[in-house]
Scaffold this motif. Structure first.
Motif, PDB file in Angstrom:
ATOM      1  N   GLU A  15       0.831  -1.209   0.000  1.00  0.00           N
ATOM      2  CA  GLU A  15       0.000   0.000   0.000  1.00  0.00           C
ATOM      3  C   GLU A  15       0.863   1.255   0.000  1.00  0.00           C
ATOM      4  O   GLU A  15       0.581   2.222  -0.730  1.00  0.00           O
ATOM      5  CB  GLU A  15      -0.924  -0.005   1.216  1.00  0.00           C
ATOM      6  N   LYS A  16       1.918   1.247   0.807  1.00  0.00           N
ATOM      7  CA  LYS A  16       2.810   2.410   0.877  1.00  0.00           C
ATOM      8  C   LYS A  16       3.509   2.626  -0.463  1.00  0.00           C
ATOM      9  O   LYS A  16       3.636   3.768  -0.934  1.00  0.00           O
ATOM     10  CB  LYS A  16       3.845   2.207   1.982  1.00  0.00           C
ATOM     11  N   ALA A  17       3.946   1.537  -1.086  1.00  0.00           N
ATOM     12  CA  ALA A  17       4.621   1.643  -2.385  1.00  0.00           C
ATOM     13  C   ALA A  17       3.685   2.219  -3.440  1.00  0.00           C
ATOM     14  O   ALA A  17       4.082   3.061  -4.247  1.00  0.00           O
ATOM     15  CB  ALA A  17       5.138   0.279  -2.826  1.00  0.00           C
ATOM     16  N   PHE A  18       2.425   1.779  -3.422  1.00  0.00           N
ATOM     17  CA  PHE A  18       1.460   2.284  -4.403  1.00  0.00           C
ATOM     18  C   PHE A  18       1.219   3.775  -4.210  1.00  0.00           C
ATOM     19  O   PHE A  18       1.109   4.531  -5.180  1.00  0.00           O
ATOM     20  CB  PHE A  18       0.136   1.527  -4.287  1.00  0.00           C
ATOM     21  N   ASN A  19       1.162   4.202  -2.967  1.00  0.00           N
ATOM     22  CA  ASN A  19       0.875   5.607  -2.671  1.00  0.00           C
ATOM     23  C   ASN A  19       2.084   6.511  -2.896  1.00  0.00           C
ATOM     24  O   ASN A  19       1.938   7.659  -3.338  1.00  0.00           O
ATOM     25  CB  ASN A  19       0.396   5.758  -1.223  1.00  0.00           C
ATOM     26  N   ASP A  20       3.288   6.008  -2.588  1.00  0.00           N
ATOM     27  CA  ASP A  20       4.475   6.862  -2.578  1.00  0.00           C
ATOM     28  C   ASP A  20       5.274   6.843  -3.881  1.00  0.00           C
ATOM     29  O   ASP A  20       6.008   7.801  -4.169  1.00  0.00           O
ATOM     30  CB  ASP A  20       5.408   6.456  -1.437  1.00  0.00           C
ATOM     31  N   LEU A  21       5.167   5.759  -4.645  1.00  0.00           N
ATOM     32  CA  LEU A  21       6.004   5.600  -5.832  1.00  0.00           C
ATOM     33  C   LEU A  21       5.215   5.842  -7.112  1.00  0.00           C
ATOM     34  O   LEU A  21       3.987   5.821  -7.112  1.00  0.00           O
ATOM     35  CB  LEU A  21       6.596   4.184  -5.867  1.00  0.00           C
ATOM     36  N   SER A  22       5.941   6.062  -8.186  1.00  0.00           N
ATOM     37  CA  SER A  22       5.284   6.086  -9.492  1.00  0.00           C
ATOM     38  C   SER A  22       4.765   4.681  -9.785  1.00  0.00           C
ATOM     39  O   SER A  22       5.197   3.695  -9.165  1.00  0.00           O
ATOM     40  CB  SER A  22       6.276   6.496 -10.577  1.00  0.00           C
ATOM     41  N   PHE A  23       3.852   4.556 -10.731  1.00  0.00           N
ATOM     42  CA  PHE A  23       3.279   3.247 -11.033  1.00  0.00           C
ATOM     43  C   PHE A  23       4.360   2.291 -11.537  1.00  0.00           C
ATOM     44  O   PHE A  23       4.359   1.110 -11.216  1.00  0.00           O
ATOM     45  CB  PHE A  23       2.167   3.377 -12.071  1.00  0.00           C
ATOM     46  N   SER A  24       5.298   2.813 -12.300  1.00  0.00           N
ATOM     47  CA  SER A  24       6.407   1.989 -12.787  1.00  0.00           C
ATOM     48  C   SER A  24       7.248   1.461 -11.633  1.00  0.00           C
ATOM     49  O   SER A  24       7.555   0.265 -11.562  1.00  0.00           O
ATOM     50  CB  SER A  24       7.279   2.810 -13.746  1.00  0.00           C
ATOM     51  N   ASP A  25       7.621   2.349 -10.721  1.00  0.00           N
ATOM     52  CA  ASP A  25       8.445   1.926  -9.578  1.00  0.00           C
ATOM     53  C   ASP A  25       7.674   0.994  -8.648  1.00  0.00           C
ATOM     54  O   ASP A  25       8.258   0.107  -8.011  1.00  0.00           O
ATOM     55  CB  ASP A  25       8.945   3.144  -8.808  1.00  0.00           C
ATOM     56  N   PHE A  26       6.359   1.202  -8.574  1.00  0.00           N
ATOM     57  CA  PHE A  26       5.506   0.305  -7.778  1.00  0.00           C
ATOM     58  C   PHE A  26       5.578  -1.115  -8.337  1.00  0.00           C
ATOM     59  O   PHE A  26       5.757  -2.085  -7.586  1.00  0.00           O
ATOM     60  CB  PHE A  26       4.073   0.828  -7.812  1.00  0.00           C
ATOM     61  N   LEU A  27       5.480  -1.252  -9.650  1.00  0.00           N
ATOM     62  CA  LEU A  27       5.562  -2.579 -10.267  1.00  0.00           C
ATOM     63  C   LEU A  27       6.954  -3.182 -10.106  1.00  0.00           C
ATOM     64  O   LEU A  27       7.096  -4.384  -9.857  1.00  0.00           O
ATOM     65  CB  LEU A  27       5.199  -2.499 -11.744  1.00  0.00           C
ATOM     66  N   LEU A  28       7.967  -2.351 -10.223  1.00  0.00           N
ATOM     67  CA  LEU A  28       9.329  -2.849 -10.024  1.00  0.00           C
ATOM     68  C   LEU A  28       9.519  -3.355  -8.606  1.00  0.00           C
ATOM     69  O   LEU A  28      10.155  -4.393  -8.383  1.00  0.00           O
ATOM     70  CB  LEU A  28      10.342  -1.738 -10.321  1.00  0.00           C
ATOM     71  N   GLU A  29       8.971  -2.632  -7.640  1.00  0.00           N
ATOM     72  CA  GLU A  29       9.082  -3.044  -6.234  1.00  0.00           C
ATOM     73  C   GLU A  29       8.404  -4.387  -6.006  1.00  0.00           C
ATOM     74  O   GLU A  29       8.948  -5.264  -5.328  1.00  0.00           O
ATOM     75  CB  GLU A  29       8.448  -1.967  -5.344  1.00  0.00           C
ATOM     76  N   MET A  30       7.219  -4.578  -6.582  1.00  0.00           N
ATOM     77  CA  MET A  30       6.472  -5.812  -6.375  1.00  0.00           C
ATOM     78  C   MET A  30       7.111  -7.006  -7.058  1.00  0.00           C
ATOM     79  O   MET A  30       6.869  -8.153  -6.665  1.00  0.00           O
ATOM     80  CB  MET A  30       5.035  -5.649  -6.880  1.00  0.00           C
ATOM     81  N   ASN A  31       7.921  -6.745  -8.082  1.00  0.00           N
ATOM     82  CA  ASN A  31       8.492  -7.842  -8.856  1.00  0.00           C
ATOM     83  C   ASN A  31       9.981  -8.030  -8.631  1.00  0.00           C
ATOM     84  O   ASN A  31      10.666  -8.672  -9.432  1.00  0.00           O
ATOM     85  CB  ASN A  31       8.188  -7.625 -10.344  1.00  0.00           C
ATOM     86  N   LYS A  32      10.476  -7.502  -7.520  1.00  0.00           N
ATOM     87  CA  LYS A  32      11.856  -7.762  -7.132  1.00  0.00           C
ATOM     88  C   LYS A  32      12.025  -9.240  -6.765  1.00  0.00           C
ATOM     89  O   LYS A  32      11.117  -9.846  -6.189  1.00  0.00           O
ATOM     90  CB  LYS A  32      12.245  -6.904  -5.928  1.00  0.00           C
TER      91      LYS A  32
END
Length: 247
Positions: free
Chosen positions: A144-161
């Motif tokens: 949730e924090k990643a979705f709110n704080d990051l760009s959508f691209s960075d959010f997807l990158l974070e989830m797929n590490k």
């Protein structure tokens, strides 16, 4: 097939915030905000560089026809995209890639004999489940924090590490340990539902390999990403590409 087919898999949080039965479901609000919409459009253009020939999405396979009726209406400009990731990313990427259809590959049905772990643990205290439940809550909060704080691209990158995939697999494997000496509810759920479901999804994806040169893009709920990637990699049928190469 004499050669492996390129495949790009992206795990994502469900964007529509519906109650799908998951024990922990991240809240991803603001999908329709102007910044997020611009960011999603940018992500779609980047992912289109993968040049998919087929796009597989988390949607009941038996509803493939109705899904593609929606997609055809979208191509005609008659369908308003909902917040569902299948619409926001799947439909947009298919259109950007010049594809005439998308492919529903999900299976999720009740099976006899599969226990409900959450119900079982309400009756019998399980320290393993309690620890995992707390860890899953932390992971959900982080998403949730990643979705709110990051760009959508960075959010997807974070989830797929890779480390996120490993964490997800760790949680699933420890869920298999929940139970007692006589009541192996975790192992039963993992083997007879979780692995079975993902093996059927894997089979549905493999069935998309109709001709040489297929390039398969898979968009799925984050919880499935690690195990699906393992099945797809281990099959020897695909060359798995990396999300970070495109985003």
């Amino acid at each position: 097939m004499s050669q492996t087919s390129p495949l790009l898999l992206i795990g994502i949080a469900h964007l529509e915030n519906n109650n799908n039965g998951d024990l922990h479901a991240p809240k991803t609000e603001g999908v329709f905000s102007e910044p997020k919409q611009r960011q999603i459009e940018t992500v779609v253009k980047r992912l289109a560089k993968f040049k998919p020939t087929k796009i597989a999405v988390e949607w009941p396979k038996e509803l493939n026809s109705s899904l593609n009726e929606e997609y055809q209406e979208y191509l005609k400009g008659n369908f308003v995209l909902t917040s569902k990731e299948v619409h926001q990313l799947g439909f947009r990427l298919a259109k950007e890639s010049g594809l005439n259809e998308v492919f529903a590959v999900d299976w999720d049905k009740d099976l006899p004999g599969v226990p409900d772990i959450e119900t079982w643990t309400k009756e019998i205290d399980s320290s393993i489940f309690n620890q995992l439940n707390a860890k899953m809550a932390d992971v959900t909060s982080g998403i949730e924090k990643a979705f709110n704080d990051l760009s959508f691209s960075d959010f997807l990158l974070e989830m797929n590490k890779p480390e996120m995939y490993r964490l997800n697999q760790e949680i699933n494997m420890k869920l298999a340990l929940v139970g007692t000496g006589k009541d192996h509810v975790g192992a039963m759920w993992t083997a007879h539902y979780w692995h079975y479901r993902n093996l059927l999804i894997y089979k549905n994806i493999v069935d998309l390999l109709q001709i040489e040169g297929e390039r398969i893009f898979v968009l799925y709920g984050f919880g499935h990403a690690a195990i699906l990637q393992q099945f797809l990699q281990d099959s020897g049928l695909f060359s798995i590409e990396t999300v970070s190469d495109y985003l």
